[in-house]
Write a protein that holds these residues in place. Structure first.
Motif, PDB file in Angstrom:
ATOM      1  N   ALA A  81       0.826  -1.199   0.000  1.00 40.91           N
ATOM      2  CA  ALA A  81       0.000   0.000   0.000  1.00 40.91           C
ATOM      3  C   ALA A  81       0.864   1.255   0.000  1.00 40.91           C
ATOM      4  O   ALA A  81       0.506   2.249  -0.615  1.00 40.91           O
ATOM      5  CB  ALA A  81      -0.923   0.015   1.217  1.00 40.91           C
ATOM      6  N   ALA A  82       1.980   1.212   0.679  1.00 38.96           N
ATOM      7  CA  ALA A  82       2.900   2.351   0.759  1.00 38.96           C
ATOM      8  C   ALA A  82       4.332   1.825   0.716  1.00 38.96           C
ATOM      9  O   ALA A  82       4.576   0.657   1.017  1.00 38.96           O
ATOM     10  CB  ALA A  82       2.666   3.147   2.034  1.00 38.96           C
ATOM     11  N   SER A  83       5.254   2.695   0.339  1.00 32.53           N
ATOM     12  CA  SER A  83       6.663   2.317   0.237  1.00 32.53           C
ATOM     13  C   SER A  83       7.525   3.328   0.968  1.00 32.53           C
ATOM     14  O   SER A  83       7.222   4.518   0.984  1.00 32.53           O
ATOM     15  CB  SER A  83       7.097   2.262  -1.227  1.00 32.53           C
ATOM     16  N   VAL A  84       8.627   2.829   1.559  1.00 30.47           N
ATOM     17  CA  VAL A  84       9.566   3.681   2.281  1.00 30.47           C
ATOM     18  C   VAL A  84      10.973   3.370   1.784  1.00 30.47           C
ATOM     19  O   VAL A  84      11.385   2.211   1.788  1.00 30.47           O
ATOM     20  CB  VAL A  84       9.484   3.442   3.807  1.00 30.47           C
ATOM     21  N   PRO A  85      11.727   4.398   1.336  1.00 25.77           N
ATOM     22  CA  PRO A  85      13.105   4.159   0.928  1.00 25.77           C
ATOM     23  C   PRO A  85      13.992   3.891   2.150  1.00 25.77           C
ATOM     24  O   PRO A  85      13.822   4.512   3.198  1.00 25.77           O
ATOM     25  CB  PRO A  85      13.506   5.457   0.226  1.00 25.77           C
ATOM     26  N   VAL A  86      14.922   2.951   1.992  1.00 17.35           N
ATOM     27  CA  VAL A  86      15.802   2.547   3.084  1.00 17.35           C
ATOM     28  C   VAL A  86      17.246   2.634   2.609  1.00 17.35           C
ATOM     29  O   VAL A  86      17.559   2.273   1.474  1.00 17.35           O
ATOM     30  CB  VAL A  86      15.499   1.098   3.538  1.00 17.35           C
ATOM     31  N   VAL A  87      18.131   3.120   3.481  1.00 13.75           N
ATOM     32  CA  VAL A  87      19.572   3.131   3.226  1.00 13.75           C
ATOM     33  C   VAL A  87      20.225   2.320   4.328  1.00 13.75           C
ATOM     34  O   VAL A  87      19.965   2.545   5.515  1.00 13.75           O
ATOM     35  CB  VAL A  87      20.147   4.564   3.211  1.00 13.75           C
ATOM     36  N   TYR A  88      21.074   1.367   3.932  1.00 10.36           N
ATOM     37  CA  TYR A  88      21.764   0.516   4.898  1.00 10.36           C
ATOM     38  C   TYR A  88      23.229   0.444   4.524  1.00 10.36           C
ATOM     39  O   TYR A  88      23.569   0.231   3.364  1.00 10.36           O
ATOM     40  CB  TYR A  88      21.155  -0.884   4.902  1.00 10.36           C
ATOM     41  N   ALA A 135       0.718  -6.520   8.620  1.00  4.67           N
ATOM     42  CA  ALA A 135       0.699  -5.222   7.936  1.00  4.67           C
ATOM     43  C   ALA A 135       0.408  -5.421   6.449  1.00  4.67           C
ATOM     44  O   ALA A 135      -0.369  -4.661   5.848  1.00  4.67           O
ATOM     45  CB  ALA A 135       2.018  -4.498   8.131  1.00  4.67           C
ATOM     46  N   ILE A 136       1.013  -6.428   5.846  1.00  7.35           N
ATOM     47  CA  ILE A 136       0.782  -6.696   4.419  1.00  7.35           C
ATOM     48  C   ILE A 136      -0.661  -7.134   4.192  1.00  7.35           C
ATOM     49  O   ILE A 136      -1.325  -6.683   3.259  1.00  7.35           O
ATOM     50  CB  ILE A 136       1.786  -7.737   3.899  1.00  7.35           C
ATOM     51  N   ASP A 137      -1.174  -8.024   5.054  1.00  3.95           N
ATOM     52  CA  ASP A 137      -2.569  -8.473   4.924  1.00  3.95           C
ATOM     53  C   ASP A 137      -3.539  -7.310   5.086  1.00  3.95           C
ATOM     54  O   ASP A 137      -4.508  -7.193   4.336  1.00  3.95           O
ATOM     55  CB  ASP A 137      -2.884  -9.557   5.958  1.00  3.95           C
ATOM     56  N   ALA A 138      -3.278  -6.428   6.054  1.00  9.96           N
ATOM     57  CA  ALA A 138      -4.166  -5.276   6.270  1.00  9.96           C
ATOM     58  C   ALA A 138      -4.160  -4.351   5.066  1.00  9.96           C
ATOM     59  O   ALA A 138      -5.206  -3.844   4.650  1.00  9.96           O
ATOM     60  CB  ALA A 138      -3.740  -4.507   7.525  1.00  9.96           C
ATOM     61  N   ALA A 139      -2.985  -4.130   4.467  1.00  8.66           N
ATOM     62  CA  ALA A 139      -2.895  -3.269   3.289  1.00  8.66           C
ATOM     63  C   ALA A 139      -3.647  -3.887   2.112  1.00  8.66           C
ATOM     64  O   ALA A 139      -4.320  -3.184   1.357  1.00  8.66           O
ATOM     65  CB  ALA A 139      -1.436  -3.030   2.925  1.00  8.66           C
ATOM     66  N   LYS A 140      -3.550  -5.209   1.960  1.00  6.89           N
ATOM     67  CA  LYS A 140      -4.274  -5.888   0.873  1.00  6.89           C
ATOM     68  C   LYS A 140      -5.782  -5.751   1.062  1.00  6.89           C
ATOM     69  O   LYS A 140      -6.514  -5.497   0.113  1.00  6.89           O
ATOM     70  CB  LYS A 140      -3.883  -7.363   0.815  1.00  6.89           C
ATOM     71  N   HIS A 141      -6.251  -5.918   2.318  1.00  6.56           N
ATOM     72  CA  HIS A 141      -7.681  -5.793   2.590  1.00  6.56           C
ATOM     73  C   HIS A 141      -8.179  -4.373   2.322  1.00  6.56           C
ATOM     74  O   HIS A 141      -9.270  -4.185   1.791  1.00  6.56           O
ATOM     75  CB  HIS A 141      -7.995  -6.200   4.029  1.00  6.56           C
TER      76      HIS A 141
END
Length: 152
Positions: A81-88, A135-141
């Motif tokens: 549903a949403a995306s966040v950029p990550v730096v590692y 979280a993934i299941d909730a976003a899909k719903h």
């Protein structure tokens, strides 16, 4: 000093010591407590600023980019549903791949980029951290519910 006064003094000193010990334990626990947030919650600004927390979801396909220093990796975590950029900056786990689940621990910057101190990868096809899976299941719903709503 009477014997009774000595006992009361010892009880007060004991209670003060117990109170100080309880405070130190509670403070250490609070400082080491790390919460989990989904990318949707991070984008909605529900995640704490200047505090360490975990973000989890799937590594978006086509987003893993390695920089020339060989240690810095940029990628995007999504819950569909949403995306966040990550730096590692560091060595990634062997199981870290695009399209697979991961959990990163770190802080969100003022620019909206998550600065990860640690990255954990899903260890097999059947496992995903419960928080990330929920979280993934909730976003899909939510997406499915939005599709079924018909405008008037």
């Amino acid at each position: 000093m009477k014997r009774r006064h000595k006992r009361i003094g010892m009880i007060i000193v004991g209670l003060a010591g117990l109170g100080i010990a309880a405070y130190l334990v509670a403070n250490a626990f609070r400082n080491n407590l790390v919460f989990f947030f989904s990318p949707t919650q991070v984008v909605a600004k529900e995640a704490p600023v200047n505090r360490t927390f975990r973000i989890g979801g799937l590594v978006e396909n086509g987003t893993v980019k390695r920089e020339s220093d060989g240690l810095t990796v940029r990628f995007t975590v999504t819950d569909t549903a949403a995306s966040v950029p990550v730096v590692y900056k560091g060595i990634l786990p062997d199981l870290f791949k695009e399209g697979r689940g991961c959990v990163a621990q770190g802080r969100i910057g003022t620019d909206g980029v998550f600065q990860a101190d640690e990255v954990l990868a899903k260890h097999d096809e059947n496992y995903m951290p419960p928080e990330a899976g929920q979280a993934i299941d909730a976003a899909k719903h939510e997406r499915e519910a939005a599709r079924t709503v018909v405008p008037n």
